[in-house]
Design a protein around this motif. Sequence first.
Motif, PDB file in Angstrom:
ATOM      1  N   GLU A 214     -18.662 -66.548   4.376  1.00 60.21           N
ATOM      2  CA  GLU A 214     -17.828 -65.363   4.141  1.00 60.21           C
ATOM      3  C   GLU A 214     -18.506 -64.373   3.194  1.00 60.21           C
ATOM      4  N   GLN A 215     -19.774 -64.068   3.493  1.00 58.98           N
ATOM      5  CA  GLN A 215     -20.547 -63.144   2.661  1.00 58.98           C
ATOM      6  C   GLN A 215     -21.212 -62.052   3.503  1.00 58.98           C
ATOM      7  N   ARG A 216     -20.610 -61.677   4.629  1.00 61.41           N
ATOM      8  CA  ARG A 216     -21.195 -60.612   5.468  1.00 61.41           C
ATOM      9  C   ARG A 216     -21.320 -59.301   4.685  1.00 61.41           C
ATOM     10  N   GLN A 217     -20.344 -58.965   3.856  1.00 56.55           N
ATOM     11  CA  GLN A 217     -20.384 -57.708   3.109  1.00 56.55           C
ATOM     12  C   GLN A 217     -21.545 -57.680   2.119  1.00 56.55           C
ATOM     13  N   ALA A 218     -21.932 -58.845   1.611  1.00 59.06           N
ATOM     14  CA  ALA A 218     -23.069 -58.895   0.693  1.00 59.06           C
ATOM     15  C   ALA A 218     -24.359 -58.471   1.393  1.00 59.06           C
ATOM     16  N   VAL A 219     -24.499 -58.835   2.663  1.00 61.75           N
ATOM     17  CA  VAL A 219     -25.665 -58.413   3.435  1.00 61.75           C
ATOM     18  C   VAL A 219     -25.650 -56.901   3.646  1.00 61.75           C
ATOM     19  N   ILE A 220     -24.478 -56.348   3.967  1.00 64.65           N
ATOM     20  CA  ILE A 220     -24.363 -54.895   4.170  1.00 64.65           C
ATOM     21  C   ILE A 220     -24.673 -54.144   2.888  1.00 64.65           C
ATOM     22  N   ASP A 221     -24.162 -54.632   1.761  1.00 64.76           N
ATOM     23  CA  ASP A 221     -24.440 -53.968   0.476  1.00 64.76           C
ATOM     24  C   ASP A 221     -25.931 -54.017   0.146  1.00 64.76           C
TER      25      ASP A 221
ATOM     26  N   ILE B 136     -31.792 -48.983   1.614  1.00 70.33           N
ATOM     27  CA  ILE B 136     -31.897 -47.637   2.184  1.00 70.33           C
ATOM     28  C   ILE B 136     -31.955 -46.592   1.084  1.00 70.33           C
ATOM     29  N   ASP B 137     -31.113 -46.727   0.057  1.00 70.48           N
ATOM     30  CA  ASP B 137     -31.129 -45.761  -1.052  1.00 70.48           C
ATOM     31  C   ASP B 137     -32.475 -45.767  -1.772  1.00 70.48           C
ATOM     32  N   GLU B 138     -33.030 -46.948  -2.001  1.00 71.28           N
ATOM     33  CA  GLU B 138     -34.320 -47.029  -2.675  1.00 71.28           C
ATOM     34  C   GLU B 138     -35.429 -46.434  -1.815  1.00 71.28           C
ATOM     35  N   HIS B 139     -35.354 -46.672  -0.501  1.00 75.34           N
ATOM     36  CA  HIS B 139     -36.377 -46.143   0.395  1.00 75.34           C
ATOM     37  C   HIS B 139     -36.322 -44.622   0.465  1.00 75.34           C
TER      38      HIS B 139
END
Length: 375
Positions: A190-197, A203-206
């Motif tokens: 139950e950690q799918r949102q952790a992958v999205i975050d 993306i922000d760093e790139h």
Amino acid sequence: MARTDSTGSTWRYRWARRQNERRLRLFRSAEGGWRRRDDELRRLRTLAEQCQGSATAGDGLPLELAPDEVVLRVVPAAQLVEMRHNAVLPAPDLTVGTPTGRLRRRLPDGVRITDAGMAVITNRRLVLLGGRGRRDWAYGRMTGLAHDPHASVTLIQVLDRRRTSGVLLRPDVAAEFRFVLTLAFADAIEQRQAVIDQLDDLIDEHVRLRPSRPGIATPGQARLSALIPGGRRTAVVAAALAVMVPVALANSGPSDPTSTETAVAAPGAPAATGTATTPRATGSAPAPRATGSVKASPKPERRCGAPKNPMGYDFCGGKRVREPAREVCDHFDCVPGFWEGRGYLVQCENGKVSLAGGSPRACGLHGGVRRTITT
């Protein structure tokens, strides 16, 4: 009179044109690599949101699903592999977005193929449906997971099986298989949102690392060394020789500076007076040497082999250069994608200069790091 070519342009204008073409070529190469990475991260971000799976995706497969189990991905042409010797694999984690090199369809040492079939990824387990039977890896009993960085092999350890096993896939599908497997494991805990975050942060760093367009070189920035065949390297060698040769000549002398010539008179001849050279007495003080008429040779600039540059960069050891001047590539031979680096200046084994010093991937395509550029 200024040197001109057939179009009437002076050599300074030709130099500026070549410099601008070179800078634009390096910028386009860096921007192309940046865009490919950006597209890949955004594709993974979309996949992390939309890859929800369905129970109907398993229709026609010899696989019975649990009531809450859905199929996320079916990968054909998979092979079952096993390790000949036991090894401890790292614990499964949710790390995604790590760029990998080119994967090859080969077996690591100590791994052998035992079956072939298709791999099915569900939100509860990974299943290989082979010709000799079925092999399951339940996420709840998984203790180790390792993706080979060079081969398209994924190895798994579970509590109820002594021998480490896994799957060998085609190289073109291995990267996406690994990402979907990470999503499936995230669903199980139950950690799918952790992958999205995590993907949002990548993306922000790139975006902050996007290369900027280089400045325009003007004819007034041209140096006279551009007229010398071989460029600034020839000029550096010529300058070094101009300093070293006079010093070597000044330090050289006769093979035996203490020897004196003596005249031998013929038998019966009177000894010559006033014309023969009188030997210098032993222990007498040497004649004073004139100091005002000889000029000291110029002291060479301290660069330790680095090309001459107005920034004062050298190979002598000192402070590392983390924010180089914009014109650094005018004086050093920069690697493609130079401005993508986020470290300090280093010289690679093939002579090129990189801004990725401190990273394990610095000069990876240029023979490794040779030395650090300092100031």
